[in-house]
Design a protein around this motif. Structure first.
Motif, PDB file in Angstrom:
ATOM      1  N   GLY A  18       1.681   6.828 -16.158  1.00  0.00           N
ATOM      2  CA  GLY A  18       1.906   7.204 -14.760  1.00  0.00           C
ATOM      3  C   GLY A  18       0.820   6.674 -13.854  1.00  0.00           C
ATOM      4  O   GLY A  18       1.099   6.140 -12.772  1.00  0.00           O
ATOM      5  N   VAL A  19      -0.441   6.783 -14.306  1.00  0.00           N
ATOM      6  CA  VAL A  19      -1.554   6.305 -13.487  1.00  0.00           C
ATOM      7  C   VAL A  19      -1.477   4.787 -13.312  1.00  0.00           C
ATOM      8  O   VAL A  19      -1.631   4.274 -12.201  1.00  0.00           O
ATOM      9  CB  VAL A  19      -2.899   6.732 -14.124  1.00  0.00           C
ATOM     10  CG1 VAL A  19      -4.036   5.892 -13.582  1.00  0.00           C
ATOM     11  CG2 VAL A  19      -3.156   8.195 -13.856  1.00  0.00           C
ATOM     12  N   LEU A  20      -1.194   4.076 -14.413  1.00  0.00           N
ATOM     13  CA  LEU A  20      -1.117   2.612 -14.320  1.00  0.00           C
ATOM     14  C   LEU A  20       0.006   2.184 -13.376  1.00  0.00           C
ATOM     15  O   LEU A  20      -0.194   1.367 -12.481  1.00  0.00           O
ATOM     16  CB  LEU A  20      -0.892   2.018 -15.713  1.00  0.00           C
ATOM     17  CG  LEU A  20      -2.134   1.947 -16.596  1.00  0.00           C
ATOM     18  CD1 LEU A  20      -1.788   1.364 -17.949  1.00  0.00           C
ATOM     19  CD2 LEU A  20      -3.202   1.099 -15.907  1.00  0.00           C
ATOM     20  N   ILE A  21       1.189   2.755 -13.583  1.00  0.00           N
ATOM     21  CA  ILE A  21       2.330   2.360 -12.751  1.00  0.00           C
ATOM     22  C   ILE A  21       2.088   2.744 -11.294  1.00  0.00           C
ATOM     23  O   ILE A  21       2.323   1.955 -10.385  1.00  0.00           O
ATOM     24  CB  ILE A  21       3.628   3.008 -13.288  1.00  0.00           C
ATOM     25  CG1 ILE A  21       3.933   2.477 -14.686  1.00  0.00           C
ATOM     26  CG2 ILE A  21       4.800   2.715 -12.354  1.00  0.00           C
ATOM     27  CD1 ILE A  21       5.072   3.181 -15.367  1.00  0.00           C
ATOM     28  N   GLY A  22       1.585   3.966 -11.100  1.00  0.00           N
ATOM     29  CA  GLY A  22       1.340   4.436  -9.736  1.00  0.00           C
ATOM     30  C   GLY A  22       0.317   3.570  -9.025  1.00  0.00           C
ATOM     31  O   GLY A  22       0.461   3.256  -7.836  1.00  0.00           O
ATOM     32  N   LEU A  23      -0.721   3.161  -9.766  1.00  0.00           N
ATOM     33  CA  LEU A  23      -1.763   2.305  -9.175  1.00  0.00           C
ATOM     34  C   LEU A  23      -1.158   0.971  -8.736  1.00  0.00           C
ATOM     35  O   LEU A  23      -1.383   0.504  -7.614  1.00  0.00           O
ATOM     36  CB  LEU A  23      -2.875   2.079 -10.207  1.00  0.00           C
ATOM     37  CG  LEU A  23      -4.040   1.193  -9.770  1.00  0.00           C
ATOM     38  CD1 LEU A  23      -4.815   1.849  -8.654  1.00  0.00           C
ATOM     39  CD2 LEU A  23      -4.958   0.899 -10.949  1.00  0.00           C
ATOM     40  N   ALA A  24      -0.381   0.373  -9.626  1.00  0.00           N
ATOM     41  CA  ALA A  24       0.244  -0.917  -9.298  1.00  0.00           C
ATOM     42  C   ALA A  24       1.178  -0.768  -8.107  1.00  0.00           C
ATOM     43  O   ALA A  24       1.202  -1.618  -7.211  1.00  0.00           O
ATOM     44  CB  ALA A  24       1.008  -1.437 -10.524  1.00  0.00           C
ATOM     45  N   MET A  25       1.937   0.356  -8.094  1.00  0.00           N
ATOM     46  CA  MET A  25       2.877   0.568  -6.990  1.00  0.00           C
ATOM     47  C   MET A  25       2.155   0.723  -5.663  1.00  0.00           C
ATOM     48  O   MET A  25       2.579   0.189  -4.633  1.00  0.00           O
ATOM     49  CB  MET A  25       3.708   1.820  -7.245  1.00  0.00           C
ATOM     50  CG  MET A  25       4.873   1.590  -8.166  1.00  0.00           C
ATOM     51  SD  MET A  25       5.440   3.148  -8.829  1.00  0.00           S
ATOM     52  CE  MET A  25       6.032   3.941  -7.374  1.00  0.00           C
ATOM     53  N   GLY A  26       1.054   1.474  -5.697  1.00  0.00           N
ATOM     54  CA  GLY A  26       0.314   1.702  -4.449  1.00  0.00           C
ATOM     55  C   GLY A  26      -0.359   0.437  -3.978  1.00  0.00           C
ATOM     56  O   GLY A  26      -0.452   0.177  -2.786  1.00  0.00           O
ATOM     57  N   TYR A  27      -0.853  -0.378  -4.949  1.00  0.00           N
ATOM     58  CA  TYR A  27      -1.608  -1.561  -4.577  1.00  0.00           C
ATOM     59  C   TYR A  27      -0.695  -2.650  -4.016  1.00  0.00           C
ATOM     60  O   TYR A  27      -0.990  -3.254  -3.003  1.00  0.00           O
ATOM     61  CB  TYR A  27      -2.373  -2.086  -5.791  1.00  0.00           C
ATOM     62  CG  TYR A  27      -3.470  -3.048  -5.432  1.00  0.00           C
ATOM     63  CD1 TYR A  27      -4.659  -2.578  -4.866  1.00  0.00           C
ATOM     64  CD2 TYR A  27      -3.328  -4.415  -5.627  1.00  0.00           C
ATOM     65  CE1 TYR A  27      -5.665  -3.436  -4.523  1.00  0.00           C
ATOM     66  CE2 TYR A  27      -4.335  -5.293  -5.282  1.00  0.00           C
ATOM     67  CZ  TYR A  27      -5.497  -4.804  -4.722  1.00  0.00           C
ATOM     68  OH  TYR A  27      -6.508  -5.658  -4.368  1.00  0.00           O
ATOM     69  N   TRP A  28       0.426  -2.862  -4.733  1.00  0.00           N
ATOM     70  CA  TRP A  28       1.405  -3.836  -4.209  1.00  0.00           C
ATOM     71  C   TRP A  28       2.535  -3.053  -3.566  1.00  0.00           C
ATOM     72  O   TRP A  28       3.662  -3.047  -4.062  1.00  0.00           O
ATOM     73  CB  TRP A  28       1.903  -4.726  -5.332  1.00  0.00           C
ATOM     74  CG  TRP A  28       0.845  -5.651  -5.834  1.00  0.00           C
ATOM     75  CD1 TRP A  28       0.345  -6.730  -5.193  1.00  0.00           C
ATOM     76  CD2 TRP A  28       0.152  -5.564  -7.076  1.00  0.00           C
ATOM     77  NE1 TRP A  28      -0.620  -7.336  -5.958  1.00  0.00           N
ATOM     78  CE2 TRP A  28      -0.765  -6.642  -7.113  1.00  0.00           C
ATOM     79  CE3 TRP A  28       0.189  -4.687  -8.173  1.00  0.00           C
ATOM     80  CZ2 TRP A  28      -1.621  -6.855  -8.200  1.00  0.00           C
ATOM     81  CZ3 TRP A  28      -0.657  -4.905  -9.249  1.00  0.00           C
ATOM     82  CH2 TRP A  28      -1.541  -5.975  -9.242  1.00  0.00           C
ATOM     83  N   ARG A  29       2.209  -2.398  -2.494  1.00  0.00           N
ATOM     84  CA  ARG A  29       3.166  -1.503  -1.854  1.00  0.00           C
ATOM     85  C   ARG A  29       4.310  -2.302  -1.245  1.00  0.00           C
ATOM     86  O   ARG A  29       4.089  -3.356  -0.651  1.00  0.00           O
ATOM     87  CB  ARG A  29       2.448  -0.741  -0.751  1.00  0.00           C
ATOM     88  CG  ARG A  29       3.132   0.513  -0.353  1.00  0.00           C
ATOM     89  CD  ARG A  29       2.189   1.255   0.551  1.00  0.00           C
ATOM     90  NE  ARG A  29       2.911   2.118   1.455  1.00  0.00           N
ATOM     91  CZ  ARG A  29       2.377   2.583   2.549  1.00  0.00           C
ATOM     92  NH1 ARG A  29       1.160   2.246   2.889  1.00  0.00           N
ATOM     93  NH2 ARG A  29       3.066   3.386   3.311  1.00  0.00           N
ATOM     94  N   GLY A  30       5.524  -1.786  -1.395  1.00  0.00           N
ATOM     95  CA  GLY A  30       6.684  -2.448  -0.823  1.00  0.00           C
ATOM     96  C   GLY A  30       7.245  -3.548  -1.705  1.00  0.00           C
ATOM     97  O   GLY A  30       8.240  -4.162  -1.368  1.00  0.00           O
ATOM     98  N   GLY A  31       6.590  -3.783  -2.845  1.00  0.00           N
ATOM     99  CA  GLY A  31       7.094  -4.804  -3.753  1.00  0.00           C
ATOM    100  C   GLY A  31       8.280  -4.308  -4.553  1.00  0.00           C
ATOM    101  O   GLY A  31       8.737  -3.173  -4.382  1.00  0.00           O
ATOM    102  N   LEU A  32       8.749  -5.178  -5.432  1.00  0.00           N
ATOM    103  CA  LEU A  32       9.923  -4.834  -6.231  1.00  0.00           C
ATOM    104  C   LEU A  32       9.626  -3.636  -7.121  1.00  0.00           C
ATOM    105  O   LEU A  32      10.405  -2.662  -7.182  1.00  0.00           O
ATOM    106  CB  LEU A  32      10.331  -6.040  -7.086  1.00  0.00           C
ATOM    107  CG  LEU A  32      11.561  -5.831  -7.965  1.00  0.00           C
ATOM    108  CD1 LEU A  32      12.810  -5.739  -7.103  1.00  0.00           C
ATOM    109  CD2 LEU A  32      11.700  -6.942  -8.989  1.00  0.00           C
ATOM    110  N   LEU A  33       8.463  -3.669  -7.793  1.00  0.00           N
ATOM    111  CA  LEU A  33       8.081  -2.579  -8.682  1.00  0.00           C
ATOM    112  C   LEU A  33       8.051  -1.252  -7.924  1.00  0.00           C
ATOM    113  O   LEU A  33       8.560  -0.236  -8.387  1.00  0.00           O
ATOM    114  CB  LEU A  33       6.700  -2.865  -9.284  1.00  0.00           C
ATOM    115  CG  LEU A  33       6.202  -1.782 -10.248  1.00  0.00           C
ATOM    116  CD1 LEU A  33       6.823  -1.967 -11.605  1.00  0.00           C
ATOM    117  CD2 LEU A  33       4.689  -1.804 -10.347  1.00  0.00           C
TER     118      LEU A  33
END
Lengths: 363, 395
Positions: free
Chosen positions: A148-163
């Motif tokens: 959850g932390v890894l995915i959430g971090l990636a999502m927040g960092y590349w916000r608005g991306g496909l992921l």
């Protein structure tokens, strides 16, 4: 010489004084207060369950006496004596006396004996089932937190991306469905309809035909039986971690020190891991510590569904069989776990964030 | 629950139609056709669903909406476009009432727009409405089958369970009864009990939270410590233990028990909110202007908390439904059909879980509960927009 002898009593006085100061410092310290508060809470919960069980309208002792009279055709007195033997108290004793006895036994870690399991000490029952729950829910907690932390971090960092778009939908959907509904869905769709696994074979903690021991076969069987419950715990809890980490990451990204780090020309990976990730994780660490406390109570329904030999299922069995001493003991363990986890969370927060510690010290 | 446990009836249809005449007439009078017809339909539906209980409040609301399209405030020099000398500031009773009704109508219109603006939230709203419509209007068209239907046994079949077919879209259950009829009749009680439980928890939380923050001192520390105490005990195991001690034969008792155990989280938030609101400038200004306690609470404090409280209410309803179905699933509360939870319980008890052809009987309530919970979660997004004063003023 003379100065040395004269200084001896003075030194002693100094020592006592410094001991007092140290003691006072201890009682005033953040850690001490939190631990004391936790112990008081445990005592309060124990007292609460003690009186709840004895003063409720469907008083378990009376119920048990009634049951004995009906099932074994005992007289009232015989039944009372039998009940007293099992509950380990004298029904004629005043309630306060019973309470004191109960507490004094509790201090010696004597939780009494089970009513339904032929007088097995409650502590033995708990110690037998606790490891299963700790293993199953603990592994699930670690997996779902890390992922959850890894995915959430990636999502927040590349916000608005496909992921981000895909996972936000996934996380909100998955966190909106109750865990046992998820379990039933998986069982019916993948087990019964698609037959990816045999539904009848996933009940229990381990294949009973395999000998207990540190063999590869035994461990493999334990893992195989734990797979579905762990999968369900992970699916049920990962959504909240993802969403929490995402929002925490987004708010961290707005901080000045991130801009500074980027301006210094640090590599993106360095910024992501050491600057954004570490700081965004702070609020989640306390939540993790609190969730650790709820590991012990596990999930009663999931364990019952898979007949997993954990504490949650046995709490349910104790409730269904009206085994009040076991119920009481398990409840004490469950609550203590939560209290200690809260203490851990508070201490961790104080250690990670000095502001919390210092703020409380100022009188 | 308070007479709300209603199933649509033909009389309700006439009551609704009768109630709908008011906004329709108002629409004709003010020449607002669309609003009038919309109001008529709203009255018809709510009257159909709940009789007078649903019809009468809807009259007021739909009339207010119609009025808000037509109303011109004569006192307001900007909207009435009258010269300042012509404005008559003396307002009759009727005019005052009209003004307030128009305000209400405008509020309803803004809320509706805010509701539909967030796509995910609106989807959740539609999901909730779907279940409400099915459980309220469904019983009119689909009769409940309570008794076993042994005559439906297929020749040579070992059980009465049947997969979905044309006559029985969701199949037959273990007693040969139509699953669809159980779905339609079995949701109402669960949904109403969950809402009741959520409301009780919310009321306790708001009252205690405000009391703690406003009175402070001993009351505050007492309530806060009680909240911390309850928060420490895992609530679902405690609910299990209590359910085994108390005979939970009434839904209200179950809801009450849940409410008593689940107020602390919201209470802490309300307490913190009231604490911080007390210090805000606009509240202090209102106090200094001596606007009265009621005005301060309803105009300054409440609008700032309502969004949070409403969202929390939805979440509490969700948890309540989780707990209630969980209790039923474990068989710790008296079971009574028809009920979605009982369908899952009996399905599991009868070993239906392992039969591929019985998927309809178990999947139907499972999917329904999952979708309802999902709709609630999605709906909170719209609720935030509806109640957020900052977002609203931007409209």
């Amino acid at each position: 010489m003379s100065s040395l002898t004269s200084s001896a009593p003075k030194l002693k006085r100094d020592e006592t004084a410094s001991l007092l100061i140290r003691l006072r410092r201890l009682t005033r310290s953040y850690a001490f207060r939190i631990i004391a508060q936790g112990l008081i809470t445990i005592w309060a919960v124990t007292t609460f369950t003690f009186f709840l069980i004895r003063l409720m309208p469907g008083n378990p002792v009376d119920t048990y006496i009634d049951a004995l009279m009906q099932q074994r055709n005992l007289t009232l007195e015989e039944a009372q004596r039998a009940a007293a033997g099992i509950f380990e108290f004298d029904p004629d004793e005043p309630l306060v006396q019973q309470y004191v006895n109960f507490l004094s036994k509790l201090v010696r870690l004597d939780l009494g004996k089970s009513i339904t399991k032929g007088g097995t000490p409650v502590l033995d029952i708990i110690l037998r089932y606790l490891p299963w729950t700790l293993f199953c829910v603990g592994v699930a907690l670690i997996i779902s937190f890390a992922l959850g932390v890894l995915i959430g971090l990636a999502m927040g960092y590349w916000r608005g991306g496909l992921l981000d778009n895909v996972m936000t939908g996934f996380a909100s959907i998955i966190s909106g469905i109750p865990d046992y509904i998820l379990a039933l869905l998986i069982l019916i769709i993948f087990g019964v309809q698609l037959q990816w696994f045999r539904v009848g074979e996933v009940r229990g903690g381990v294949d009973p035909t395999i000998e207990v021991g540190f063999t590869l076969e035994y461990i493999g069987s334990v893992l195989r039986y734990a797979f579905l419950p762990v999968l369900i715990y992970v699916l049920a809890s990962i959504g909240t971690w993802i969403l929490a980490m995402k929002s925490s990451t987004i708010s961290t990204l707005g901080e000045d020190y991130i801009t500074v780090a980027q301006a210094r020309g640090l590599s993106e990976r360095r910024v992501l891991t050491s600057y954004v990730g570490r700081n965004a994780m702070l609020p989640l660490v306390t939540r993790l510590a609190i969730s650790v406390g709820f590991v012990v109570s596990g999930s009663v329904i999931i364990e019952e569904m898979f007949q997993y030999p954990g504490l949650g299922r046995n709490l349910f069995v104790a409730i269904a069989q009206r085994d009040y001493t076991t119920m009481q003991g398990m409840f004490l363990v469950i609550t203590s776990a939560v209290v200690f986890a809260n203490i851990l969370a508070d201490l961790a927060l104080g250690w990670l964030d000095p502001r919390v510690r210092l703020d409380k010290k100022v009188d | 629950m308070f007479g709300l446990t209603t199933i649509a009836s033909p009389q309700g249809f006439f009551i609704g139609a009768l109630c709908g005449l008011v906004p329709l007439g108002a629409g004709l009078y003010y020449r607002q056709w669309r609003a009038g017809v919309g109001g008529f339909l709203a009255c018809l539906l709510s009257g159909f669903a709940c009789g007078f209980l649903g019809g009468l409040p809807t009259i007021l609301m739909s009339y207010a909406v119609v009025l808000s399209y037509a109303y011109v405030n004569r006192q307001d020099p900007f909207t009435s476009r009258a010269a300042l000398e012509e404005v008559n500031f003396e307002e009759t009773r009727v005019e005052q009432l009209q003004r307030q009704l128009a305000n209400l109508g405008r509020g309803i219109r803004t809320s509706w727009r805010a509701l539909t603006r967030n796509r995910a939230g609106f989807l959740g709203f539609l999901g909730i409405m779907f279940f409400v419509v099915v459980t309220v209007f469904g019983p009119l068209f689909i009769e409940y089958e309570g008794a076993a239907r042994l005559d439906r046994r297929q020749p040579g079949a070992r059980s009465l369970i049947a997969p979905p077919s044309y006559e029985h879209p969701l199949g037959l259950d273990w007693k040969g009864r139509d699953v669809l009829s159980h779905m339609v009749h079995g949701g109402q009680r669960l949904i109403l009990t969950s809402i009741q439980a959520g409301l009780i928890a919310t009321v306790i939380a708001v009252v205690l939270g405000s009391l703690a923050a406003l009175l402070g001192g001993v009351v505050d520390s007492l309530i806060s410590n009680a909240a911390n105490f309850i928060l420490t005990i895992p609530s679902f195991p405690l609910l299990l233990v209590l359910a085994s001690l108390v005979n939970l034969d009434s839904d209200f008792l179950l809801a009450l028990l849940f409410g008593v155990l689940n107020w602390p989280t919201l209470m802490r938030a309300v307490r913190a909110q009231v604490f911080s609101l007390r210090e805000r400038d606009y509240v202090e200004a209102a106090v200094a202007l001596d606007l009265g306690v009621w005005h301060i609470i309803s105009r300054e404090v409440f609008p700032n908390m309502i969004s949070y409280i409403a969202v929390n209410l939805i979440f509490t309803i969700r948890v309540a439904m989780y707990s209630i179905v969980g209790l039923v699933f474990l068989g710790l509360v008296p079971l009574s059909e028809p009920d979605w939870g009982v369908m899952i319980f009996t399905g599991r008890q009868q070993g239906v879980l392992f039969q591929p052809q019985a998927a309809g009987m178990l999947l139907a309530p499972i999917v329904a509960i999952a979708l309802f919970q999902l709709s609630l979660v999605l709906f909170t997004r719209s609720l935030e927009e509806v109640f957020n004063p900052r977002l609203r003023s931007g409209l």
